[in-house]
Enzyme design. Structure first.
Site, PDB file in Angstrom:
ATOM      1  N   GLY A  56       0.839  -1.197   0.000  1.00 19.07           N
ATOM      2  CA  GLY A  56       0.000   0.000   0.000  1.00 19.07           C
ATOM      3  C   GLY A  56       0.866   1.236   0.000  1.00 19.07           C
ATOM      4  CB  CYS A  83       5.315  -4.128  -0.210  1.00 21.94           C
ATOM      5  SG  CYS A  83       6.097  -2.600  -0.696  1.00 21.94           S
ATOM      6  CE1 TYR A  84       2.053   1.251   5.636  1.00 27.19           C
ATOM      7  CE2 TYR A  84       0.383  -0.451   5.937  1.00 27.19           C
ATOM      8  CZ  TYR A  84       0.968   0.745   6.329  1.00 27.19           C
ATOM      9  OH  TYR A  84       0.469   1.420   7.408  1.00 27.19           O
ATOM     10  CG  HIS A 170       4.813  -6.036  -5.052  1.00 26.72           C
ATOM     11  ND1 HIS A 170       3.598  -5.939  -4.422  1.00 26.72           N
ATOM     12  CD2 HIS A 170       5.468  -4.884  -4.804  1.00 26.72           C
ATOM     13  CE1 HIS A 170       3.514  -4.775  -3.816  1.00 26.72           C
ATOM     14  NE2 HIS A 170       4.629  -4.109  -4.037  1.00 26.72           N
ATOM     15  CD  GLU A 172       1.871  -9.001  -5.512  1.00 26.09           C
ATOM     16  OE1 GLU A 172       2.684  -9.742  -4.937  1.00 26.09           O
ATOM     17  OE2 GLU A 172       1.616  -7.845  -5.122  1.00 26.09           O
ATOM     18  CB  SER A 224     -25.625  -7.023 -22.157  1.00 19.86           C
ATOM     19  OG  SER A 224     -24.470  -7.727 -21.739  1.00 19.86           O
ATOM     20  N   GLY A 225     -25.403  -9.870 -23.940  1.00 20.36           N
ATOM     21  CA  GLY A 225     -24.510 -10.479 -24.925  1.00 20.36           C
ATOM     22  C   GLY A 225     -23.067 -10.414 -24.443  1.00 20.36           C
ATOM     23  N   GLY A 226     -22.816  -9.644 -23.375  1.00 20.81           N
ATOM     24  CA  GLY A 226     -21.473  -9.573 -22.801  1.00 20.81           C
ATOM     25  C   GLY A 226     -21.190 -10.836 -21.997  1.00 20.81           C
ATOM     26  CB  VAL A 227     -17.978 -12.221 -20.688  1.00 21.25           C
ATOM     27  CG1 VAL A 227     -17.526 -13.518 -20.044  1.00 21.25           C
ATOM     28  CG2 VAL A 227     -17.223 -11.961 -21.959  1.00 21.25           C
ATOM     29  CG  ASP A 228     -19.049  -9.977 -16.518  1.00 25.56           C
ATOM     30  OD1 ASP A 228     -18.215 -10.815 -16.883  1.00 25.56           O
ATOM     31  OD2 ASP A 228     -18.760  -8.830 -16.147  1.00 25.56           O
ATOM     32  CB  SER A 229     -25.350 -10.493 -18.605  1.00 32.55           C
ATOM     33  OG  SER A 229     -25.144 -10.339 -19.976  1.00 32.55           O
ATOM     34  CB  SER A 230     -23.218 -14.655 -21.687  1.00 33.45           C
ATOM     35  OG  SER A 230     -23.462 -13.614 -22.563  1.00 33.45           O
ATOM     36  CE  LYS A 369     -14.910  -9.829 -18.394  1.00 29.60           C
ATOM     37  NZ  LYS A 369     -16.125  -9.008 -18.251  1.00 29.60           N
TER      38      LYS A 369
END
Ligand code: XMP
Length: 513
Positions: A56, A83-84, A170, A172, A224-230, A369
């Site tokens: 942070g 780190c922090y 870091h 990650e 909507s045709g987008g990934v999340d709602s599909s 995602k």
């Protein structure tokens, strides 16, 4: 129920979410939580095996520096400070943290001095890591030993008895060459985590939970045709079949044949009630005369809510409103003081009138995602749908610059379709993060055959990005750009000039608006 094994306390580092994702890639469920989490709340996590204190921007010696409940260090649960997080641990246990003369930003070589270290098990004595710090530890608290050192700082410390670990770098970030191995060592050597976080388990559990929650009631979802709602639709339909009705609003601001494609994909793969609502005229009429992008966004949002609410009212039996909200939308962030947001702010249906009285159903709210995509694939959604580029809620409404009309949207749809299908044809689509065409309000002179033309300019935009916060224009092959340009000018009535936008973000944005 989900087994959260690791909590990541968020001190506002830009890498906090990445850290949680890296842990999940090891099939261990990590959750990012606010740094103000209490000991009592932590104790409610029955499967908890470890805690990570993220990095942070603050400095431990400042009066308003971020602190955590002291009792967390007494829980006996292994803790890794990054780190922090490491500096905080040092400060709390009586060590010293100071502003460094030689601050480290970027790659650094560390030398591991404790060859019995659990954190560095099976890692070479010298390894490259990613540093990003102005402060550093100068005195290690009693009970801690130094496990690794860089040229300019103490890079890692440990108190094995108390199971407390700290690293200045870091792990990650991919530039930390052995970072993945270090994370694995913390999870499996130190915390004794079990790898239980598997997409197939998630689907089974989510399906059971949806069944239990919904019972015999009905659910509506704005597709909507987008990934999340599909993916949300696919998951809910697997659980409750025809009790789910999806509403697909054709705003007139969608890409070419979008409605048809969405319908075809679902009819082929799922048993789903889909209600198509043709609202193009309503949107075009409301947008008439407006040029300002913020005005257009508001109008589109308002009309969407009107249409959706109207459809929802006709479905009296529906008690639940499902949304494709995903983890980054709800994550509690300490850095900006926000607490959990319940509705995705750019979800158009977020502004539904209160009297509709739905209970929200958000089965993807714990997923990142890439995990949502895996769920989609496992449920049988076609890869073209799962790996689609993002498409903004206001759609072509912000890709037709200035006034939006049906005529301009039709022109843009054709040009965009040519660009996207050429990207697929050349196998470039999946190598780029987002690609589209924007229609400019400017007309310029051209010549076609023996005739003078006076038509619109189209701008091609194609970017590569990891997080959509920064982006660079893709170096598309010249021959490819040449072919796309020729096709657009020859095949699309109304465009006689094509330009390629090579602006990075920042200073540009991805959309032109
Ligand atoms: P900008 O233009 O801000 O876009 O660089 C960043 C990313 O966000 C998408 N975008 C939106 N997505 N609703 C959305 O769901 C919106 O209103 C919206 N505006 C921009 C944009 O396409 C890009 O991927």
């Amino acid at each position: 129920m989900k087994k959260t094994e690791i909590l990541v306390l968020d001190f506002g580092s830009q890498y906090t979410q990445l850290l949680a994702r890296r842990i999940r890639e090891c099939e261990v469920l990590a959750e990012v939580v606010n740094l103000n989490i209490s000991v009592a709340k932590i104790k409610t996590y029955q499967d908890l095996k470890g805690i990570i204190l993220s990095g942070g921007p603050s400095s431990v010696y400042e009066t308003d520096a971020y602190k955590i409940d002291q009792g967390i260090f007494e829980l006996g649960i292994p803790i890794l400070g990054v780190c922090y997080g490491m500096q905080l641990m040092v400060h709390e246990f009586g060590g010293v943290v100071e502003l460094a003369d030689a601050q480290e930003f970027g790659k650094a070589t560390i030398t591991i001095s404790n060859n019995k270290s659990l954190l560095f098990k099976n890692i070479t004595k010298e390894t490259t890591v990613w540093m990003s710090h102005a402060d550093h530890v100068t005195t290690v608290p009693d009970g801690f030993i130094v496990e690794a050192q860089s040229d300019n700082s103490i890079a890692a410390i440990a108190n094995q008895e108390k199971k407390l670990y700290g690293i200045q770098f870091h792990p990650e970030v991919t530039h930390s060459i052995d970072g993945g191995k270090m994370i694995q060592n913390f999870l499996f050597e130190v915390c004794q985590c079990e790898a239980t976080w598997k997409i197939s388990n998630f689907i089974t559990e989510a399906v059971n939970e949806i069944k239990k929650t919904v019972g015999q009631d009905e659910v509506i979802l704005g597709l909507s045709g987008g990934v999340d709602s599909s993916v949300a639709a696919a998951l809910i339909s697997k659980a409750i079949g025809k009790q789910l009705t999806c509403i697909f609003v054709d705003t007139g601001l969608l890409r070419k044949d979008e409605g048809k494609k969405v319908l075809a994909a679902y009819q082929k793969n799922f048993e789903l009630n889909i209600k198509m609502v043709a609202a193009q005229d309503q949107f075009y009429t409301s947008l008439k005369g407006y040029c300002d992008p913020e005005d257009k966004r508001k109008i589109i949002g308002r009309e969407f809510v009107n249409v959706f609410a109207n459809e929802a009212k006709q479905m009296q039996a529906a008690k639940f409103l499902a949304q494709g909200t995903i983890y980054p939308d709800v994550i509690e962030s300490s850095s900006d003081g926000h607490t959990s947001k319940t509705i995705k702010s750019h979800h158009n249906v977020g502004g539904l009138p209160k009297d509709l009285n739905f209970t929200l159903l958000e089965p993807l709210r714990t997923l990142f995602k890439d995990e949502v995509r895996k769920v989609g694939l496992e449920l049988g959604l076609p890869p073209e749908m799962v790996y689609r580029h993002p498409f903004p809620g206001p759609g072509l409404g912000i890709r037709v610059i200035e006034e939006v009309t049906k005529e301009k949207c039709d022109i843009l749809r054709e040009a965009d379709d040519i660009f996207i299908s050429e990207l697929y044809r050349e196998n470039l689509y999946n190598d780029v993060s987002q690609a589209f065409v924007t229609l400019l309000p400017t007309k310029t002179v051209g010549v076609m055959g023996d005739n003078r033309t006076y038509d619109y300019v189209a701008a091609i935009r194609c970017v590569n990005t990891i997080d959509f916060m920064t982006a660079t224009a893709t170096h598309l092959p010249w021959d490819f750009l040449d072919r796309v340009t020729n096709r657009i000018i020859n095949e699309v009535d109304g465009i006689n000039r094509v330009v390629y936008d090579i602006t990075s973000k920042p200073p540009g944005t991805i959309e032109w608006e």
